[in-house]
Structure formats: C-alpha cells, structure tokens
Design a protein around this motif. Sequence first.
Motif, PDB file in Angstrom:
ATOM      1  N   ALA A 150       0.830  -1.207   0.000  1.00  0.00           N
ATOM      2  CA  ALA A 150       0.000   0.000   0.000  1.00  0.00           C
ATOM      3  C   ALA A 150       0.859   1.250   0.000  1.00  0.00           C
ATOM      4  CB  ALA A 150      -0.938  -0.006   1.206  1.00  0.00           C
ATOM      5  N   ASN A 151       2.001   1.189   0.679  1.00  0.00           N
ATOM      6  CA  ASN A 151       2.908   2.334   0.713  1.00  0.00           C
ATOM      7  C   ASN A 151       3.777   2.438  -0.533  1.00  0.00           C
ATOM      8  OD1 ASN A 151       2.049   3.129   3.290  1.00  0.00           O
ATOM      9  ND2 ASN A 151       3.494   1.730   4.296  1.00  0.00           N
ATOM     10  N   THR A 152       3.832   1.351  -1.306  1.00  0.00           N
ATOM     11  CA  THR A 152       4.675   1.339  -2.504  1.00  0.00           C
ATOM     12  C   THR A 152       3.919   1.809  -3.734  1.00  0.00           C
ATOM     13  OG1 THR A 152       5.927  -0.532  -1.588  1.00  0.00           O
ATOM     14  CG2 THR A 152       6.176  -0.097  -3.950  1.00  0.00           C
ATOM     15  N   PHE A 153       2.668   1.364  -3.882  1.00  0.00           N
ATOM     16  CA  PHE A 153       1.857   1.717  -5.056  1.00  0.00           C
ATOM     17  C   PHE A 153       0.504   2.244  -4.617  1.00  0.00           C
ATOM     18  CE2 PHE A 153       4.500  -1.799  -6.898  1.00  0.00           C
ATOM     19  CZ  PHE A 153       5.195  -1.022  -7.826  1.00  0.00           C
ATOM     20  N   GLU A 154      -0.049   3.139  -5.414  1.00  0.00           N
ATOM     21  CA  GLU A 154      -1.402   3.629  -5.181  1.00  0.00           C
ATOM     22  C   GLU A 154      -2.433   2.799  -5.936  1.00  0.00           C
ATOM     23  OE1 GLU A 154      -1.863   7.750  -5.924  1.00  0.00           O
ATOM     24  OE2 GLU A 154      -0.318   8.388  -4.488  1.00  0.00           O
ATOM     25  N   ALA A 155      -2.061   2.312  -7.118  1.00  0.00           N
ATOM     26  CA  ALA A 155      -2.993   1.547  -7.947  1.00  0.00           C
ATOM     27  C   ALA A 155      -3.285   0.194  -7.310  1.00  0.00           C
ATOM     28  CB  ALA A 155      -2.416   1.357  -9.351  1.00  0.00           C
ATOM     29  N   PRO A 156      -4.560  -0.143  -7.105  1.00  0.00           N
ATOM     30  CA  PRO A 156      -4.912  -1.432  -6.481  1.00  0.00           C
ATOM     31  C   PRO A 156      -4.355  -2.640  -7.236  1.00  0.00           C
ATOM     32  CG  PRO A 156      -6.810   0.020  -6.493  1.00  0.00           C
ATOM     33  CD  PRO A 156      -5.759   0.698  -7.323  1.00  0.00           C
ATOM     34  N   LEU A 157      -4.336  -2.564  -8.577  1.00  0.00           N
ATOM     35  CA  LEU A 157      -3.821  -3.691  -9.357  1.00  0.00           C
ATOM     36  C   LEU A 157      -2.350  -3.940  -9.057  1.00  0.00           C
ATOM     37  CD1 LEU A 157      -3.878  -5.875 -11.503  1.00  0.00           C
ATOM     38  CD2 LEU A 157      -3.579  -4.094 -13.257  1.00  0.00           C
ATOM     39  N   LEU A 158      -1.567  -2.880  -9.036  1.00  0.00           N
ATOM     40  CA  LEU A 158      -0.137  -3.027  -8.744  1.00  0.00           C
ATOM     41  C   LEU A 158       0.081  -3.531  -7.319  1.00  0.00           C
ATOM     42  CD1 LEU A 158       1.330   0.173 -10.476  1.00  0.00           C
ATOM     43  CD2 LEU A 158       1.271  -2.182 -11.334  1.00  0.00           C
ATOM     44  N   GLN A 159      -0.781  -3.081  -6.399  1.00  0.00           N
ATOM     45  CA  GLN A 159      -0.684  -3.580  -5.026  1.00  0.00           C
ATOM     46  C   GLN A 159      -0.923  -5.090  -4.979  1.00  0.00           C
ATOM     47  OE1 GLN A 159      -3.412  -1.359  -2.577  1.00  0.00           O
ATOM     48  NE2 GLN A 159      -2.388   0.599  -2.921  1.00  0.00           N
ATOM     49  N   SER A 160      -1.936  -5.562  -5.704  1.00  0.00           N
ATOM     50  CA  SER A 160      -2.240  -6.996  -5.712  1.00  0.00           C
ATOM     51  C   SER A 160      -1.108  -7.801  -6.345  1.00  0.00           C
ATOM     52  CB  SER A 160      -3.549  -7.253  -6.464  1.00  0.00           C
ATOM     53  OG  SER A 160      -4.649  -6.725  -5.755  1.00  0.00           O
ATOM     54  N   LEU A 161      -0.570  -7.297  -7.447  1.00  0.00           N
ATOM     55  CA  LEU A 161       0.524  -8.006  -8.120  1.00  0.00           C
ATOM     56  C   LEU A 161       1.743  -8.115  -7.210  1.00  0.00           C
ATOM     57  CD1 LEU A 161       0.287  -6.470 -11.715  1.00  0.00           C
ATOM     58  CD2 LEU A 161      -0.272  -8.822 -11.046  1.00  0.00           C
ATOM     59  N   LEU A 162       2.089  -7.014  -6.560  1.00  0.00           N
ATOM     60  CA  LEU A 162       3.250  -7.027  -5.673  1.00  0.00           C
ATOM     61  C   LEU A 162       2.984  -7.902  -4.446  1.00  0.00           C
ATOM     62  CD1 LEU A 162       6.070  -6.010  -5.017  1.00  0.00           C
ATOM     63  CD2 LEU A 162       5.040  -3.975  -3.947  1.00  0.00           C
ATOM     64  N   PHE A 163       1.768  -7.851  -3.923  1.00  0.00           N
ATOM     65  CA  PHE A 163       1.404  -8.652  -2.757  1.00  0.00           C
ATOM     66  C   PHE A 163       1.603 -10.137  -3.041  1.00  0.00           C
ATOM     67  CE2 PHE A 163      -1.603 -11.047  -0.177  1.00  0.00           C
ATOM     68  CZ  PHE A 163      -1.417 -10.517   1.089  1.00  0.00           C
ATOM     69  N   PHE A 164       1.025 -10.625  -4.144  1.00  0.00           N
ATOM     70  CA  PHE A 164       1.144 -12.042  -4.469  1.00  0.00           C
ATOM     71  C   PHE A 164       2.573 -12.414  -4.854  1.00  0.00           C
ATOM     72  CE2 PHE A 164      -3.522 -11.964  -4.936  1.00  0.00           C
ATOM     73  CZ  PHE A 164      -3.820 -13.078  -4.164  1.00  0.00           C
TER      74      PHE A 164
END
Length: 425
Positions: free
Chosen positions: A106-120
């Motif tokens: 959440a602190n790295t990206f604002e875009a939800p898609l990028l957050q999900s990609l980085l999370f997984f």
Amino acid sequence: MANLNLKSLIPLNFMGNQPLIFICIVSILIGEYLLATVLNYLNSKRFNDPIPEELQDIYNTEEYNKSQQYKKTNYRFGLLTSTFSLVLILSFVVLGGFKEVDNYVANTFEAPLLQSLLFFGIIMIGSDLLSTPLAYYQTFIIEEKFGFNKTTVKTFFLDKIKSWAMIIVIGGIILSLVFKFYQWAGTNFWWYTWILVAAFILFMNLFYSKLIVPLFNKQTPLEDGELKWKIESYAKKVGFELQNIFVINGSKRSTKANAYFSGFGKEKRVTLYDTLINDLEDEEIVAVLAHEIGHYKKNHIVFNLIISVLLTGFMLFLLSLFINNPSISMVIGVERPSFHAALIGFGILYSPISEFTGLLMNYISRKFEYQADNFAKYTLSASPLISSLKKLSKNSLSNLTPHPAYVFMNYSHPPLINRIRNLKA
C-alpha cells in the motif's frame, strides 16, 4: 500455550462474525496438518509389513533394506516440512505477516492492481525462498544419498529462477485480467474468469510439452530403430495416430523413469524419459505406452479436462459470493479489505472443499488406471506391463505395502500389488 485465547489475537477493529471466521481458518490449517500427520504415521507403521508374494521378486535383501531406509527418511523429512509449512502460515495469520506485506504494498503503489501483483509476488516467491533450504536438502542430501539425484547446484537454482520468471509473467498476466474483470463486472467477474482459466487449461494441455518443457529439459525425436518401429506398429494396430514421439533428458535431474502423453489432435505426443529407455526392454516400453494410449482411448484425458474446468467454475462461483465480504479480507490480519487479501482468506476457507474434490478425483483416477491397464492387457499383453511396473517400482524404491487409509486419501494410482492382481485376473 494451553491457555491461548484466539480472540485475543484478533485485531480490535474486527467486527461481526470475523472472530468465528478467524477460528475457522486456524482450525482448518491445524486440522489438515493433523489429518496428514496421522495418515503418514499410519502409513509408516506398514513399512515393515511382509511383501506380498506376487512382489517378492522385486527386491533382494540389500535392496529391500535400502527401500526401507528411503521410506523412513522421507517420512521423517515430510513431517519436518509439513510442520514448517504450518508454523509459517500460522505465523503469518496470527502474528500479522500478511498485514505487514499489505502495508508495504500500500505504501509502494497507489494503484490497487499493482498492489495486488506485488502482494502475491512477495507471498509466493517469499514462501518459495523460505522453503528452498528444505528443497535443497531433499535433493542434495536425501536423493543423493539413495542414488537418485543427478541435479547440479547450477541446474537447481536455474530451475528456481525460471519458475519465478514464469510465476511473474504468466501469473501476473492472469491475475491482472482477473482483477480487471472484477473492476468491470463486480461479483459477475467469475464468469469471465472461468472462461479465461478454461482457455488457459486447454492451451496448457495442448502446448505444455512444446512451450514449457523446453525451458527446463531438452526434447529430441525418438531415433529410427527397433523401439520406434514397435511403438508405431502397436499404435497402428489400435488405431492411434501417432506422429510425435520424443525423448526427454530426465537423467539431467534424476535416475527415476517416467513417460507421459499430452495434447490432442495434431498436437498429441508421447514423451519418454531417457531413463525409461535405459531401464526397460522394448516390449516393456511399448506396454507402458499402451497404458497411456488406453487413457486416451477411454477418454480419460477429456474427462479430467472437463472436470477440472467444472471444478474451477464452482470454486470461482463461491469466490464471487465472498469476495466483497470485508471479514474474509481482514480475518488474515490486514487492516483494510482488498481483492488480494480476500483471495488469500478464501483460499484457506476453500481448502476443505478442495480436499474433498481431490479425494473424489483420486478415486476416479484409480479406476481409470485399472481401465488403462486392462486396455494394455487386452491389446498387447499383461506380462510386459507387469514386468515394467515392477522394474519402475524397484528403481524408485517405491512403498510396496502402503496403508489403505493413506492410499484412499492420497493415491491417484492403485498400489502396485492391486494393479498386478488386476492384470493377472
């Protein structure tokens, strides 16, 4: 630890039925671990059972003792790895590991898609990194000790890097499309995701051997000679059009042998491990392929493909019912509902259903194996298939006396003794 209160570990902002879901998730994780541990224990108690009379010719005394040591070593190592996996996932759920990863993305990206990609990406590759020492030990200590390992350290780590690259590219593309479907169609996203996943499953069945296998192994057409002539003669006899017969360098990683059939129509091919060619006589290899052709002739491959697609649709439908429930996201410890957190929570909750469907598919698979064996018996002969099964079991130090409960829960193939008795019937 006896007085551990699970509710005290749940974040204070949890409301509604979240504590119940949290307890369900922890119970599922521990319950699956205990079930697997009990089954493995029961199976280990059968290691020293007398070998059935029909299998007495597989091992001599020295080889039998070696097989016993191999089974016991793998049993102890399996207990270690399963305990490590349980501790790891429980730590992430209870101690806030998922929360920390979620805060980071959440602190790295604002875009939800990028957050999900980085999370997984962090969860999947991080989990694999943590388990790498165990995989290294199994390959270079256990498999090496018993004479199976042919993998070099370079190949071991190159395989890891290639696998990560595939996860990032293929997984990233699929996850991105699923996320876009969710943004566009809401809870109806599951229809579009189902179509996407079904197309991917079909594509992989058609082109896995052509596109993915070459990334890890070298495949070469089977050379002209007696073996190829016998295979083609048998295929012609049973009306099986066969143009692609390949040999894969399985000896690059292990001495264990295998063969498999893949694809449909013009894309169907038979792949033989070079270790299989080295270990078996020509008639035995033809018998193994007769078994594989039996699966094709009996439409087992199509059946498994259809069932896989239907089960995927069922899972995605259930996911659509829960994806917007904040409790599913927050119960793994994250502070804000999100698409990726809901997927993790749902994945854990769905695992008992997955266990049940897996149990059913194993049962059907064992039935299919008997049918494929019978096809080989009636179109070729039982004798070469029996001798090939015995040799393959011997060369892999297989367990000849598995516990029935362990077989029922875990085996996709019948035990060797059952197959041989069926072939002799």
